[in-house]
Design an enzyme around this catalytic site. Structure first.
Site, short mmCIF file in Angstrom:
data_model
loop_
_atom_site.label_atom_id
_atom_site.label_comp_id
_atom_site.label_asym_id
_atom_site.label_seq_id
_atom_site.Cartn_x
_atom_site.Cartn_y
_atom_site.Cartn_z
N ARG A 15 0.83 -1.21 0.00
CA ARG A 15 0.00 0.00 0.00
C ARG A 15 0.87 1.26 0.00
O ARG A 15 0.52 2.27 -0.63
CB ARG A 15 -0.94 0.00 1.21
CG ARG A 15 -1.93 -1.15 1.20
CD ARG A 15 -3.16 -0.86 2.04
NE ARG A 15 -2.85 -0.49 3.40
CZ ARG A 15 -2.75 -1.33 4.41
NH1 ARG A 15 -2.90 -2.64 4.20
NH2 ARG A 15 -2.50 -0.91 5.63
N SER A 33 14.00 -8.30 1.28
CA SER A 33 13.25 -9.19 2.16
C SER A 33 14.21 -10.22 2.74
O SER A 33 15.39 -10.25 2.39
CB SER A 33 12.12 -9.88 1.39
OG SER A 33 11.35 -10.70 2.25
N ARG A 34 13.70 -11.07 3.62
CA ARG A 34 14.54 -12.13 4.19
C ARG A 34 14.84 -13.21 3.16
O ARG A 34 15.79 -13.97 3.32
CB ARG A 34 13.86 -12.75 5.41
CG ARG A 34 13.80 -11.84 6.64
CD ARG A 34 13.34 -12.63 7.83
NE ARG A 34 13.12 -11.83 9.02
CZ ARG A 34 14.06 -11.52 9.91
NH1 ARG A 34 15.30 -11.92 9.70
NH2 ARG A 34 13.77 -10.80 10.97
N HIS A 76 11.21 -4.30 13.81
CA HIS A 76 11.56 -2.92 13.46
C HIS A 76 12.96 -2.55 13.93
O HIS A 76 13.71 -1.89 13.20
CB HIS A 76 10.56 -1.94 14.09
CG HIS A 76 9.23 -1.92 13.41
ND1 HIS A 76 8.17 -1.18 13.87
CD2 HIS A 76 8.79 -2.56 12.30
CE1 HIS A 76 7.13 -1.35 13.07
NE2 HIS A 76 7.48 -2.19 12.13
N LYS A 94 5.09 2.40 12.51
CA LYS A 94 4.75 2.55 13.92
C LYS A 94 4.18 1.24 14.45
O LYS A 94 3.62 0.46 13.67
CB LYS A 94 3.79 3.72 14.14
CG LYS A 94 2.54 3.67 13.29
CD LYS A 94 1.44 2.88 13.92
CE LYS A 94 0.41 2.47 12.94
NZ LYS A 94 0.38 1.03 12.68
N ARG A 164 -2.00 -12.35 18.00
CA ARG A 164 -2.09 -13.13 19.23
C ARG A 164 -0.73 -13.65 19.71
O ARG A 164 -0.67 -14.39 20.70
CB ARG A 164 -3.06 -14.31 19.04
CG ARG A 164 -4.50 -13.85 18.91
CD ARG A 164 -5.46 -14.97 19.22
NE ARG A 164 -6.83 -14.48 19.31
CZ ARG A 164 -7.38 -13.96 20.40
NH1 ARG A 164 -6.68 -13.84 21.51
NH2 ARG A 164 -8.63 -13.53 20.39
N ASP A 175 -0.71 -2.29 18.01
CA ASP A 175 -1.26 -2.17 16.66
C ASP A 175 -2.33 -1.09 16.56
O ASP A 175 -2.37 -0.33 15.58
CB ASP A 175 -1.86 -3.50 16.22
CG ASP A 175 -0.92 -4.30 15.35
OD1 ASP A 175 -0.94 -4.10 14.14
OD2 ASP A 175 -0.15 -5.11 15.90
#
Length: 322
Positions: A15, A33-34, A76, A94, A164, A175
């Site tokens: 996005r 990316s990994r 992060h 964030k 979770r 979040d």
């Protein structure tokens, strides 16, 4: 032209790339990316020229002006440190880290290396939010006495979901709760008193949390976040001479309504373009062009103060990410 690198290949990264296309002076040149496969697939999907199978390879690309870190927030710190160590400017999603200690380390590293760092709290860059803040500063609602805001989603999230997972910083607070807490901080500053209660799930993450912030001025912020039911996701900012209502989603509203005592309500229009991330990207680009190392809209001090608040709230509701 500001040349962007994208670190991570999830939904929010996609996005953000879409919104960068709305800025004529932004160019996405690489993704990391990994795994090489994930990076390649993302690059193909979004028409990005280069892809890397590691964060360090992306960070070492000297053709980049700034890297956008869009990993889950438990990663992060590591991802941002990788970029800062390479001297790369960073916009990191964030919340900037899982706790204040990690955030402070990133800020100290960025300052010691003289590199730009900004948390992607896009609400603080939204033009309508900035307009509301200006109205308040100019006395449109008098002296502030209260902020009310909520952010709850319906779920349900299965046990294996990131929301979770305690070790990934799961739960509602980081979040979702970061938005109402950040709004209260933006308008009222650091509170003098904090109270909180949370309903924890079997994994030890918060499923429903209520927060009250008190200020010696007499102002009160009543905030909530949760993942057990869809709340209005709205905000009300009250002062001695009126109030301002921010409809859903309050952190990116299509309009605001100003209620002055004894007057008809006034609608303050906003403009919804793209996904809403282009405003923070434009702020990063403005800061880089001006040679700034932090944004006046999302200063390091605000990031650290909000993280301190989130740490305090977590302790009060009994959530630990270790």
């Amino acid at each position: 032209m500001t040349r962007w690198g994208i670190l991570a290949t999830g939904n929010i990264a996609g996005r953000f790339v879409e919104d960068l296309r709305l800025l004529p002076d932004a160019e996405v040149v690489a993704v990391g990316s990994r795994t090489a496969e994930s990076a390649r697939l993302f690059a193909d999907r979004h028409g990005i020229g280069r892809s890397y199978g590691s964060w360090s390879e992306l960070a070492d690309d000297d053709d980049l002006d700034v890297v956008y870190v869009a990993t889950p927030h438990s990663a992060h710190h590591e991802a941002t440190m990788t970029c800062l160590a390479a001297g790369r400017a960073v916009l990191v999603e964030k919340p900037i880290t899982l706790d204040r200690a990690g955030a402070a380390e990133l800020v100290e590293t960025a300052r010691s290396r003289d590199v730009f760092l900004m948390e992607a709290m896009w609400m603080r860059c939204n033009p309508l939010i900035l307009r509301v803040r200006e109205l308040i500063a100019n006395g449109a609602v008098g002296t502030l006495t209260g902020v009310q805001a909520d952010f709850g989603v319906a779920g349900p999230f299965p046990p294996e979901h990131r929301m979770r997972n305690r070790l990934l910083g799961g739960g509602a607070l980081l979040d979702l709760g970061v938005y109402p807490v950040s709004l209260a901080h933006l308008l009222l500053g650091v509170p003098d008193h904090v109270a909180a209660w949370g309903k924890l799930g079997p994994e030890g993450v918060d499923e429903n949390t209520g927060i009250v912030l008190g200020y010696d001025s007499g102002a009160v912020a009543t905030l909530s976040c949760g993942m057990l039911g869809m709340t209005p996701v709205a905000a009300a900012i009250t002062g001695t001479l009126g109030r301002i209502e921010l409809p859903s989603p309050f952190f990116r509203p299509g309009h605001a309504v100003l209620h002055r005592l004894g007057a008809e309500p006034e609608t303050i229009p906003g403009e919804l373009v793209g996904n809403g991330y282009q405003d923070e990207a434009a702020e990063v680009q403005r800061c880089l062009a001006a040679g700034l190392r932090e944004s006046p809209l999302v200063p390091h001090s605000a990031t650290l103060e909000v993280m301190t608040l989130l740490d305090d709230i977590r302790e009060r509701i009994g959530v630990s990410y270790t």
